[in-house]
Design a protein around this motif. Structure first.
Motif, PDB file in Angstrom:
ATOM      1  N   VAL A 146       0.838  -1.204   0.000  1.00 58.29           N
ATOM      2  CA  VAL A 146       0.000   0.000   0.000  1.00 58.29           C
ATOM      3  C   VAL A 146       0.873   1.254   0.000  1.00 58.29           C
ATOM      4  CG1 VAL A 146      -1.715   1.318   1.292  1.00 58.29           C
ATOM      5  CG2 VAL A 146      -1.921  -1.160   1.137  1.00 58.29           C
ATOM      6  N   ILE A 147       1.857   1.299   0.874  1.00 59.16           N
ATOM      7  CA  ILE A 147       2.741   2.462   0.957  1.00 59.16           C
ATOM      8  C   ILE A 147       3.530   2.623  -0.337  1.00 59.16           C
ATOM      9  CG2 ILE A 147       4.694   3.456   2.198  1.00 59.16           C
ATOM     10  CD1 ILE A 147       3.679   1.948   4.694  1.00 59.16           C
ATOM     11  N   LEU A 159     -13.974   1.782   0.889  1.00 63.14           N
ATOM     12  CA  LEU A 159     -13.666   2.323   2.219  1.00 63.14           C
ATOM     13  C   LEU A 159     -14.698   1.877   3.247  1.00 63.14           C
ATOM     14  CD1 LEU A 159     -12.582   5.898   1.111  1.00 63.14           C
ATOM     15  CD2 LEU A 159     -11.103   4.023   1.852  1.00 63.14           C
ATOM     16  N   PHE A 160     -15.939   1.678   2.817  1.00 68.99           N
ATOM     17  CA  PHE A 160     -16.947   1.149   3.731  1.00 68.99           C
ATOM     18  C   PHE A 160     -16.591  -0.275   4.153  1.00 68.99           C
ATOM     19  CE2 PHE A 160     -20.897  -1.229   4.465  1.00 68.99           C
ATOM     20  CZ  PHE A 160     -21.389  -0.525   5.548  1.00 68.99           C
ATOM     21  N   TYR A 161     -16.059  -1.091   3.228  1.00 69.24           N
ATOM     22  CA  TYR A 161     -15.609  -2.433   3.587  1.00 69.24           C
ATOM     23  C   TYR A 161     -14.483  -2.368   4.615  1.00 69.24           C
ATOM     24  CZ  TYR A 161     -18.083  -3.803  -0.695  1.00 69.24           C
ATOM     25  OH  TYR A 161     -19.024  -4.000  -1.665  1.00 69.24           O
ATOM     26  N   VAL A 206      -5.682  -6.436   1.590  1.00 65.90           N
ATOM     27  CA  VAL A 206      -6.432  -7.408   0.793  1.00 65.90           C
ATOM     28  C   VAL A 206      -7.680  -6.743   0.197  1.00 65.90           C
ATOM     29  CG1 VAL A 206      -7.670  -9.606   0.848  1.00 65.90           C
ATOM     30  CG2 VAL A 206      -5.581  -9.319   2.191  1.00 65.90           C
ATOM     31  N   ILE A 207      -8.341  -5.900   0.985  1.00 64.58           N
ATOM     32  CA  ILE A 207      -9.527  -5.195   0.496  1.00 64.58           C
ATOM     33  C   ILE A 207      -9.146  -4.239  -0.631  1.00 64.58           C
ATOM     34  CG2 ILE A 207     -11.400  -3.624   1.118  1.00 64.58           C
ATOM     35  CD1 ILE A 207     -11.327  -4.760   3.924  1.00 64.58           C
ATOM     36  N   TYR A 208      -8.046  -3.497  -0.449  1.00 61.01           N
ATOM     37  CA  TYR A 208      -7.609  -2.584  -1.498  1.00 61.01           C
ATOM     38  C   TYR A 208      -7.296  -3.337  -2.796  1.00 61.01           C
ATOM     39  CZ  TYR A 208      -6.861   0.572   2.468  1.00 61.01           C
ATOM     40  OH  TYR A 208      -7.015   1.321   3.593  1.00 61.01           O
ATOM     41  N   PRO A 224     -10.411   0.463  -7.135  1.00 59.75           N
ATOM     42  CA  PRO A 224     -10.077   0.434  -8.559  1.00 59.75           C
ATOM     43  C   PRO A 224      -8.650   0.861  -8.876  1.00 59.75           C
ATOM     44  CG  PRO A 224     -11.577   2.240  -8.059  1.00 59.75           C
ATOM     45  CD  PRO A 224     -11.530   1.375  -6.839  1.00 59.75           C
ATOM     46  N   TYR A 225      -8.125   1.870  -8.190  1.00 56.47           N
ATOM     47  CA  TYR A 225      -6.798   2.373  -8.510  1.00 56.47           C
ATOM     48  C   TYR A 225      -5.696   1.589  -7.801  1.00 56.47           C
ATOM     49  CZ  TYR A 225      -9.247   6.255 -10.657  1.00 56.47           C
ATOM     50  OH  TYR A 225     -10.067   7.015 -11.445  1.00 56.47           O
ATOM     51  N   PHE A 226      -5.900   1.229  -6.556  1.00 57.04           N
ATOM     52  CA  PHE A 226      -4.911   0.392  -5.880  1.00 57.04           C
ATOM     53  C   PHE A 226      -4.779  -0.952  -6.584  1.00 57.04           C
ATOM     54  CE2 PHE A 226      -5.135   3.219  -2.139  1.00 57.04           C
ATOM     55  CZ  PHE A 226      -3.795   3.226  -1.784  1.00 57.04           C
TER      56      PHE A 226
END
Length: 380
Positions: free
Chosen positions: A44-45, A286-288, A329-331, A336-338
């Motif tokens: 992510v970073i 983000l809700f997830y 994992v969610i990202y 969509p962009y991650f």
């Protein structure tokens, strides 16, 4: 002494300690959390570092959340080492490390809570096109927000210790470095200081988001026949910059965070009726993340308040820390962009990273950095 035969690990058992089998299970959960969470949050970073497409308030807040989760994952193995140690009375490392681990874990969890609350505020203001969005989420104020997201949980953790209301250190009953207080005065301070404000903010913000999206869907259903495309915004979605161009306005709506476009009164209602599909996808993602966090952290917060919750404490603590490895994992599956950037990183297709950052361009301009065959294809 008792020995867990299946793992051949010698585990000490004191008079009031948790059973060795339970400690071994929790310790293994901690190890899995540390490995998966460390790798995932590094991704992510790194994703935010290499793609300017993620350089917006939402992306930077997600990066801050990843830093908090990464730091928590780095602290988790110290708990596992203490749980699996043969010495009941003290951890297998100096007291300074133990105290540091105890403080940082609480601060990281608190920082995550407040970061998710700010992300909720960000999504509400963005989707509603509220003028406060342009005022609050500038670069300078965003830096102050991030500092505050760390300073608030740090103060909630450290100030009670300075006032003698609690302490941190090695707890021989649970075999971890954590907060300690009898009765649970310090635990209650942490629970009340960390949970109610972020929880209420999250619930209010995402309820408002739900209302906005439901209202938008209703308007689109009335404006468009069944056999026509959903909206002009969807038909004009630019996949390269995430912007939705409105046919009857000179303005554009950014799919992630349009922090540069003015929000004038003449176009406010027009823009408000054109929420892009990307905004909806990112908000759902983000809700997830928020839902997973609430599910994982709430049981531990309840245990801090309930006096007779000690038997459940190791499991709720492991569930709380396990949340640190869920977000990447969610990202990777929902954002969509991650998802796009992660795919480029995993496949080593650095030339396909959308809007490569200066750091990535510099890194790829050095042939000794990456042996990928497509380095030369990146335009610098």
């Amino acid at each position: 002494m008792e020995t867990t035969d299946s793992l051949t690990i010698t585990v000490c058992v004191s008079e009031n300690s948790v059973s060795p089998n339970r400690l071994t299970i929790v310790a293994l959960i901690f190890v899995v959390t540390a490995i998966v969470g460390f790798i995932g949050n590094i991704f992510v970073i790194l994703g935010v570092s290499v793609s300017q497409k993620l350089w917006n308030p939402t992306g930077l807040l997600i990066a801050n959340l990843a830093v908090a989760d990464l730091l928590a994952c780095v602290m988790v193995p110290w708990h596992s080492a203490a749980m699996l140690s043969s010495n009941c009375d003290m951890p297998p490392y100096p007291k300074l490390i133990c105290d540091t681990v105890a403080v940082l874990v609480v601060v990281c969890v608190g920082c995550s809570m407040y970061t998710l609350a700010v992300i909720g505020v960000n999504r509400v203001l963005l989707l509603s096109r509220h003028p406060a969005y342009q005022y609050l989420f500038t670069k300078g104020k965003l830096v102050l927000i991030v500092i505050g997201l760390w300073a608030i949980p740090l103060a909630i953790t450290v100030v009670p210790i300075a006032l003698g209301l609690g302490s941190v250190g090695y707890n021989p009953k649970f075999r971890v470095c954590t907060q300690m207080s009898e009765p649970k005065t310090y635990d209650k301070i942490l629970s009340i200081g960390m949970c109610p404000i972020p929880y209420v903010t999250i619930v209010v913000c995402y309820w408002r988001v739900y209302v906005l999206l439901a209202r938008h869907a209703s308007k689109m259903a009335q404006m468009n026949p069944v056999d026509q495309p959903l909206s002009s915004a969807d038909n004009h979605l630019d996949p390269d910059n995430g912007k939705v161009h409105v046919s009857d306005s000179s303005h554009s709506v950014d799919g992630i965070a349009d922090e540069r476009s003015p929000n004038t009164g003449s176009t406010h209602s027009n823009i408000q009726t054109n929420i892009s599909k990307r905004q909806v996808e990112i908000t759902k993602n983000l809700f997830y993340v928020v839902s997973a966090f609430v599910i994982c952290v709430t049981p531990y917060a309840i245990c801090l308040l309930v006096e007779a919750s000690d038997p459940a404490m190791p499991y709720t603590a492991s569930l709380m820390l396990f949340n640190s490895c869920i977000n990447p994992v969610i990202y990777a599956t929902k954002h969509p962009y991650f998802k796009q950037v992660f795919r480029c990183i995993i496949k080593c297709r650095w030339h396909e990273v959308p809007k490569p950052s200066r750091f990535l361009k510099w890194w790829l301009s050095r042939s000794w950095c990456f042996p990928c065959k497509d380095v030369g294809r990146v335009s610098i």
